[in-house]
Design an enzyme around this catalytic site. Structure first.
Site, PDB file in Angstrom:
ATOM      1  N   VAL A  71      -7.709  -0.357   2.693  1.00 56.54           N
ATOM      2  CA  VAL A  71      -7.190  -1.933   2.658  1.00 56.54           C
ATOM      3  C   VAL A  71      -5.859  -2.348   2.077  1.00 56.54           C
ATOM      4  O   VAL A  71      -5.499  -2.112   0.575  1.00 56.54           O
ATOM      5  CB  VAL A  71      -8.073  -2.952   2.150  1.00 56.54           C
ATOM      6  CG1 VAL A  71      -8.231  -3.756   2.259  1.00 56.54           C
ATOM      7  CG2 VAL A  71      -9.735  -1.800   2.583  1.00 56.54           C
ATOM      8  N   SER A  72      -5.605  -3.204   2.252  1.00 56.24           N
ATOM      9  CA  SER A  72      -4.052  -3.861   2.292  1.00 56.24           C
ATOM     10  C   SER A  72      -2.564  -2.902   1.248  1.00 56.24           C
ATOM     11  O   SER A  72      -2.855  -2.163   2.908  1.00 56.24           O
ATOM     12  CB  SER A  72      -4.451  -4.592   1.054  1.00 56.24           C
ATOM     13  OG  SER A  72      -3.085  -5.769   0.051  1.00 56.24           O
ATOM     14  N   ASN A  73      -2.517  -3.013  -0.050  1.00 55.12           N
ATOM     15  CA  ASN A  73      -1.580  -1.914  -0.165  1.00 55.12           C
ATOM     16  C   ASN A  73      -2.024  -0.422  -0.596  1.00 55.12           C
ATOM     17  O   ASN A  73      -1.070   0.259   0.150  1.00 55.12           O
ATOM     18  CB  ASN A  73      -1.441  -2.205  -2.127  1.00 55.12           C
ATOM     19  CG  ASN A  73      -0.403  -3.513  -1.778  1.00 55.12           C
ATOM     20  OD1 ASN A  73      -0.348  -3.756  -1.467  1.00 55.12           O
ATOM     21  ND2 ASN A  73      -0.382  -3.841  -3.202  1.00 55.12           N
TER      22      ASN A  73
END
Length: 601
Positions: free
Chosen positions: A267-269
């Site tokens: 998720v995300s980074n």
């Protein structure tokens, strides 16, 4: 428990074709910087929730018997609690545990270590969870880089919750960031078990090259490695470590490297790290990738994180004063209004916006953002990011990482210090909990972001303008920073590797027009066929959905991660076709509980 897609049993997987047999020669090189720590987690201390269960995760953070000296078990339980609540919407209206997901007890073992890439200065954490129900006849391993700059459990709410109950092992990594803060005054850091230790007394998660200054050193910002440029290597090295630990676990008498399905998920980074790994995986280590709201860019496509973060930090406070955002959550917080009006004046003085009054200046700032690719839904959701001052925190941390700066020489005068919310030095209890409680990017958990301010009506302007000039200017530091950013670009993955991406159209931190969409377009231009789900009414922080007036307008993104993992598993297990690229037909949750129809499946 109901699922968004049918749960796939592990039994049929044994009949499917095994992964590539070339993997052992293709693993990313690394070496262990510490011994491997093996622990057992059963009964009231399981792998998935440390015995808390869903009710315990929803409750307050578990307390320490001695707040100034928590035990490794207490720190682990609190870190798991913090990382669940930092990523997932566990609130009563959010549908977790009824519409999707769950927190069953999963007994098993953990294997953790510090690892290091051959050319790196600082180690990264790796941690493997092997459930007792691991299916050695159809082995699977999820590789789970942490979201944001979180610690090693930063992907447990997605990878752990999906994989462990199915009998998959999960290997987590902090990908060179994490919460092993180093106290430059006390010369203490974080040992492998999460406790604080004095430099020289134990191997530490992060030891800065010099301690000739004061304050706090943070691995993401101050390791000297530009860890984001190595996210893909961290993920592939973690996969290697995970397979080694499966062998060490003694589950069977032949190696797991040849026949284990390896799925990178984040998720995300963490999503960006998984996609970076995909671009490096020419030899077939990975069986597939699932990335939610990824921080990713390909050279020549979209915009790099540092570019739009520093733009947003300057322009959004003024743009959000436009009347169209009067009813937007977090856009009219009384405490922020004077500083936001002062920002309009600063922008006008710098020649970045036009207009004789705040209304005209806000309209000008909004138009400037639109010209740069910002969409109105993204800008509205970004009111939360702006109100919480996240742009400044991200900009200062990432600038330091790209420039490989030390804690005492961060760009634009920024530095980190151990201060509580009351402005007093953080006490021993706060410092002891950094590893479990912090997010990896201060401020928070008793570490403050200082510097880059002045005594003007717009006190943060000077530091933010300096950070922006590192992107737009031609100084030595500006050129070095852009070189550091360029090193983070993802490469196109090998043909045939399943890539599944989902992103919310209202993502107010990593706008879809700068990250997910251009990445997918780059893949399609190169002849790849990724699955891409655009999710209206979804934004970046599921954990924010419990905030008053905010969750009413959104749906969580986590259900789509579980659904894409289900779909990828079906594809790998039975040859089922991957889901089509689509825009989901979602509906805002409103004031009622989430129901299946709102998710658009």
């Amino acid at each position: 428990m109901r699922r968004l897609l049918p749960i796939l049993l592990l039994a049929p997987l044994a009949a499917c074709a095994p992964p590539s047999s070339t993997r052992p020669d293709a693993m990313t090189e690394f070496h262990l910087a510490s011994d491997v720590r093996e622990t057992t987690h059963r009964g009231n201390d399981d792998l998935l929730s440390a015995g808390l269960g869903l009710d315990g995760l929803r409750a307050k953070a578990p307390a320490f018997a001695d707040p100034a000296a928590p035990t490794p078990a207490e720190l682990r339980r609190r870190a798991i609690h913090a990382n669940w609540n930092g990523i997932a919407d566990l609130g009563p209206l959010g549908g977790y545990g009824t519409l999707y997901g769950g927190v069953p007890a999963v007994p098993g073992r953990e294997f953790s270590a510090f690892a290091i890439l051959p050319d790196a200065k600082a180690p990264f954490r790796v941690l493997v969870q092997v459930p007792d129900a691991f299916d050695a006849s159809a082995p699977c391993l999820l590789v789970a880089p942490a979201s944001g700059s979180r610690g090693v459990y930063g992907a447990i709410a997605l990878a752990g919750a999906w994989g462990l109950p199915r009998g998959c092992a999960v290997v987590y990594t902090d990908k060179g960031a994490g919460t092993g803060y180093y106290d430059l005054d006390a010369h203490t850091g974080v040992a492998l078990d999460g406790t604080r230790a004095t430099r020289g007394a134990a191997m530490l998660e992060f030891e800065p090259a010099t301690s000739a200054t004061s304050g706090i050193a943070v691995k993401h910002a101050h390791s000297g490695d530009n860890p984001e440029a190595d996210w893909g290597r961290h993920v592939l090295a973690a996969a290697n470590f995970g397979l080694r630990m499966l062998d060490r676990a003694g589950i069977r008498n032949r190696p797991f490297a040849h026949d284990t399905r390896v799925i990178a998920v984040g998720v995300s980074n963490g999503g960006g790290a998984a996609l970076q790994a995909a671009g490096l995986d020419d030899a077939g280590v990975l069986s597939g990738v699932v990335a939610l709201e990824p921080n990713v860019h390909v050279a020549g496509h979209g915009r790099a994180l540092y570019d739009y973060v520093t733009e947003a930090a300057l322009l959004l406070p003024c743009a959000l004063l436009d009347a169209r955002f009067d009813a937007t959550p977090f856009a009219r917080l009384p405490a922020a209004q004077p500083a936001w009006r002062a920002r309009c004046a600063s922008l006008r003085e710098a020649g970045l916006v036009a207009g004789a009054d705040v209304a005209a200046q806000a309209a000008s700032a909004l138009e400037r953002l639109r010209a740069g690719g910002w969409e109105e839904a993204t800008i509205a959701t970004a009111a939360s990011t702006t109100a919480f001052d996240l742009w400044r925190a991200v900009g200062a941390t990432y600038a330091s990482a790209y420039l490989r700066a030390s804690a005492g020489a961060m760009p634009c005068g920024f530095h980190f210090a151990a201060l509580g919310a009351d402005g007093k030095p953080a006490d021993a209890a706060t410092r002891a909990a950094w590893w479990s409680d912090a997010s990896g990017i201060p401020p928070g958990a008793g570490v403050a972001l200082l510097g880059g301010t002045d005594a003007s009506p717009d006190p943060t302007w000077s530091g933010l303008d300096c950070l922006r000039r590192l992107w737009t200017g031609d100084s030595v530091d500006a050129r070095a920073l852009r070189t550091g950013v360029a090193a983070t670009a993802a490469k196109i993955p090998r043909a045939g590797l399943p890539i599944l991406v989902a992103q919310g159209e209202g993502d107010g931190l990593l706008p879809i027009t700068f990250s997910g969409t251009p990445y997918v377009q780059a893949l399609e231009t190169a002849g790849r066929a990724p699955t891409y789900w655009r999710v209206p009414h979804a934004q970046h922080f599921d954990a924010f959905l419990g905030l008053p007036g905010f969750g009413d307008r959104h749906v969580p993104l986590m259900p789509y991660g579980y659904a894409l993992l289900d779909a990828l598993w079906a594809h790998l297990a039975t040859g089922a076709p991957l889901p089509a690229t689509r825009r989901l037909d979602t509906k805002p949750r409103g004031t009622t509980a989430l129901d299946r129809g709102m998710l658009g499946f």
